[in-house]
Scaffold this active site. Structure first.
Site, PDB file in Angstrom:
ATOM      1  N   GLU A 104       0.808  -1.228   0.000  1.00 54.07           N
ATOM      2  CA  GLU A 104       0.000   0.000   0.000  1.00 54.07           C
ATOM      3  C   GLU A 104       0.842   1.279   0.000  1.00 54.07           C
ATOM      4  OE1 GLU A 104       0.161  -0.261   4.658  1.00 54.07           O
ATOM      5  OE2 GLU A 104      -0.983   1.291   3.630  1.00 54.07           O
ATOM      6  N   ASP A 129       0.229  -9.738   3.440  1.00 59.08           N
ATOM      7  CA  ASP A 129      -0.968  -9.380   4.215  1.00 59.08           C
ATOM      8  C   ASP A 129      -2.262  -9.400   3.391  1.00 59.08           C
ATOM      9  OD1 ASP A 129       0.757  -9.008   6.280  1.00 59.08           O
ATOM     10  OD2 ASP A 129       0.422  -6.860   6.511  1.00 59.08           O
ATOM     11  N   ARG A 173      -1.085  -6.432   9.659  1.00 56.86           N
ATOM     12  CA  ARG A 173      -1.034  -5.209  10.475  1.00 56.86           C
ATOM     13  C   ARG A 173      -2.350  -4.434  10.487  1.00 56.86           C
ATOM     14  NH1 ARG A 173       2.747  -1.333  10.467  1.00 56.86           N
ATOM     15  NH2 ARG A 173       4.110  -3.049  10.946  1.00 56.86           N
ATOM     16  N   ARG A 268       0.764 -21.249  25.990  1.00 55.60           N
ATOM     17  CA  ARG A 268       2.051 -20.889  25.385  1.00 55.60           C
ATOM     18  C   ARG A 268       1.796 -20.030  24.150  1.00 55.60           C
ATOM     19  NH1 ARG A 268       3.584 -22.708  29.538  1.00 55.60           N
ATOM     20  NH2 ARG A 268       5.138 -24.343  29.903  1.00 55.60           N
ATOM     21  N   VAL A 275       9.220 -15.599   9.485  1.00 63.16           N
ATOM     22  CA  VAL A 275       9.222 -16.935   8.865  1.00 63.16           C
ATOM     23  C   VAL A 275       8.147 -16.980   7.769  1.00 63.16           C
ATOM     24  CG1 VAL A 275       8.673 -19.366   9.326  1.00 63.16           C
ATOM     25  CG2 VAL A 275      10.091 -18.093  10.920  1.00 63.16           C
TER      26      VAL A 275
HETATM   27  O1  F6P Z   1       4.610  -6.781   4.616  1.00 64.98           O
HETATM   28  C1  F6P Z   1       3.735  -6.473   5.623  1.00 64.98           C
HETATM   29  C2  F6P Z   1       4.241  -7.023   6.883  1.00 64.98           C
HETATM   30  O2  F6P Z   1       4.481  -8.361   6.655  1.00 64.98           O
HETATM   31  C3  F6P Z   1       3.325  -6.800   8.066  1.00 64.98           C
HETATM   32  O3  F6P Z   1       2.394  -7.784   8.295  1.00 64.98           O
HETATM   33  C4  F6P Z   1       4.299  -6.669   9.197  1.00 64.98           C
HETATM   34  O4  F6P Z   1       3.750  -5.927  10.252  1.00 64.98           O
HETATM   35  C5  F6P Z   1       5.414  -5.972   8.557  1.00 64.98           C
HETATM   36  O5  F6P Z   1       5.461  -6.420   7.232  1.00 64.98           O
HETATM   37  C6  F6P Z   1       6.719  -6.132   9.276  1.00 64.98           C
HETATM   38  O6  F6P Z   1       7.735  -5.654   8.482  1.00 64.98           O
HETATM   39  P1  F6P Z   1       9.189  -5.234   8.968  1.00 64.98           P
HETATM   40  O7  F6P Z   1       9.561  -6.129  10.095  1.00 64.98           O
HETATM   41  O8  F6P Z   1      10.000  -5.425   7.753  1.00 64.98           O
HETATM   42  O9  F6P Z   1       9.083  -3.820   9.390  1.00 64.98           O
END
Ligand code: F6P
Length: 350
Positions: A104, A129, A173, A268, A275
């Site tokens: 985005e 995502d 996110r 847990r 990953v």
């Molecule tokens: O690409 C989106 C995403 O995978 C989100 O779900 C996640 O919050 C983010 O990237 C984390 O990205 P980085 O650790 O590279 O900042």
């Protein structure tokens, strides 16, 4: 024949190399194009770092995760003299169009580059995502769901052996596509997504009732962006990095602590994190990425500048970037209803 630049921007994603490979193959062989790859997202355009791409260079990349061009979240308009320097590089390299493979944020930058006359662009929707509107699916999503589902399958057997609750935090996110799909595929007890703020007591009650009926091994899937309903559970707002990008994570642990405290069942947490983003794309993502790549270079030649390639009802089409930017695609109610009716009890019931 055209000179076409390409860059990958934002978080990496399985299938990026497959997109680049496809557009290089199609561009070189079908359109007689020259392809130029910019390094590390917009940094390569701003700093003039790039390389020629051809069929030979791209050999062996179809199955490789990550991006052979490198990536970053650098934004030309948020970098000192960034837009001017980018404009100078693009003029010097003499590109006719730029293919931007991004999520985005990156597609919004691409749209601005088009509108402000920096360079004509074509967008390719990338993100595990799956939150980009106007397309049924982004590439990388299928791979992330597969990784998350395999993890849930593995957690089931260890959870059963110990009669434990397993909380699995997955990426997502703004919205919970990965959580919902992996939750359905993995037979989760309950799934928490950003679209629907949750009552922690409802989650605890679902787990309690399940265990009281003699069932054990509950799996709670939590998207990293899921949030408790106001007054349900305290959870601090995450920090923001220098690109204005929230550093998410931690909601899984907060949910796990609270489930154990409220139910008394040992709980847990597993955070899948990056990953889900690393490694080889699934066969589906290799195909989707290849279709997007060929469609993107076709768009350059067939009046698609300013568009994003998209998947609609199984076929590749194009949509104006103007319709895409500034919006997020939530999990469709139909899919969420399916997930909800398969949970141990619908979340809204308590
Ligand atoms: O690409 C989106 C995403 O995978 C989100 O779900 C996640 O919050 C983010 O990237 C984390 O990205 P980085 O650790 O590279 O900042």
């Amino acid at each position: 024949m055209a000179r076409v630049g390409v860059l990958t921007s934002g978080g990496d994603c399985p299938g990026l190399n497959a997109v680049i490979r496809a557009l290089v193959r199609r561009g070189e062989r079908h359109w007689g194009d020259e392809l130029i790859g910019f390094h590390d997202g917009w940094v390569g355009v701003i700093e003039g770092r790039h390389q020629p791409l051809d069929v030979e260079v791209m050999r062996g990349f179809l199955t490789r995760g990550g991006t052979m061009l490198g990536t970053s979240r650098v934004h030309p308009w948020l970098t000192e003299d960034g837009a001017e320097r980018a404009r100078a590089t693009l003029a010097e390299v003499d590109v006719d169009a730029l293919v931007v493979i991004g999520g985005e944020g990156s597609l919004a930058i691409a749209y601005r580059a088009q509108v402000e006359g920096l360079v004509p662009v074509v967008g390719v929707p990338k993100t595990i995502d799956n939150d980009i509107p106007c397309t049924d699916q982004t590439f990388g999503f299928d791979t992330a769901v597969s990784v998350a589902t395999e993890a849930i399958d593995r957690l089931h057997t260890t959870a059963e052996s110990h009669d434990r609750v397993m909380v699995v935090e997955v990426m997502g996110r703004h919205v919970g596509h990965i959580a919902t799909w992996a939750g359905i595929a993995g037979g989760a007890t309950v799934t928490l997504v950003p679209e629907h703020p949750f009552e922690i007591e409802a989650v605890a009650e679902i787990v309690r009732r399940r265990h009281e009926r003699g069932r054990f091994a509950s799996i709670v899937v939590v998207a990293e962006g899921a949030r408790p309903a106001p007054g349900s559970l305290e959870f601090p707002e995450p920090e923001v990095d220098r690109f204005g990008h929230k550093r998410l994570g931690g909601i899984g642990s907060a949910v796990a602590v609270e489930i154990e405290r409220r139910t008394g069942y040992e709980t847990r947490v597993t955070v899948l994190g990056h990953v889900q983003r690393g490694g080889s794309p699934t066969a589906y993502d290799r195909v989707l990425s290849s279709r997007y790549g060929t469609a993107a270079i076709d768009a350059v030649h067939e009046g698609g500048l300013g568009d994003m390639v998209a998947l609609k009802g199984g076929l590749i089409s194009r949509v104006p970037l103007a319709d895409v930017v500034g919006r997020i695609k939530p999990v469709h109610e139909q899919v969420w209803d399916t997930a909800n009716s398969l949970f141990e009890a619908p979340l809204g019931q308590f």
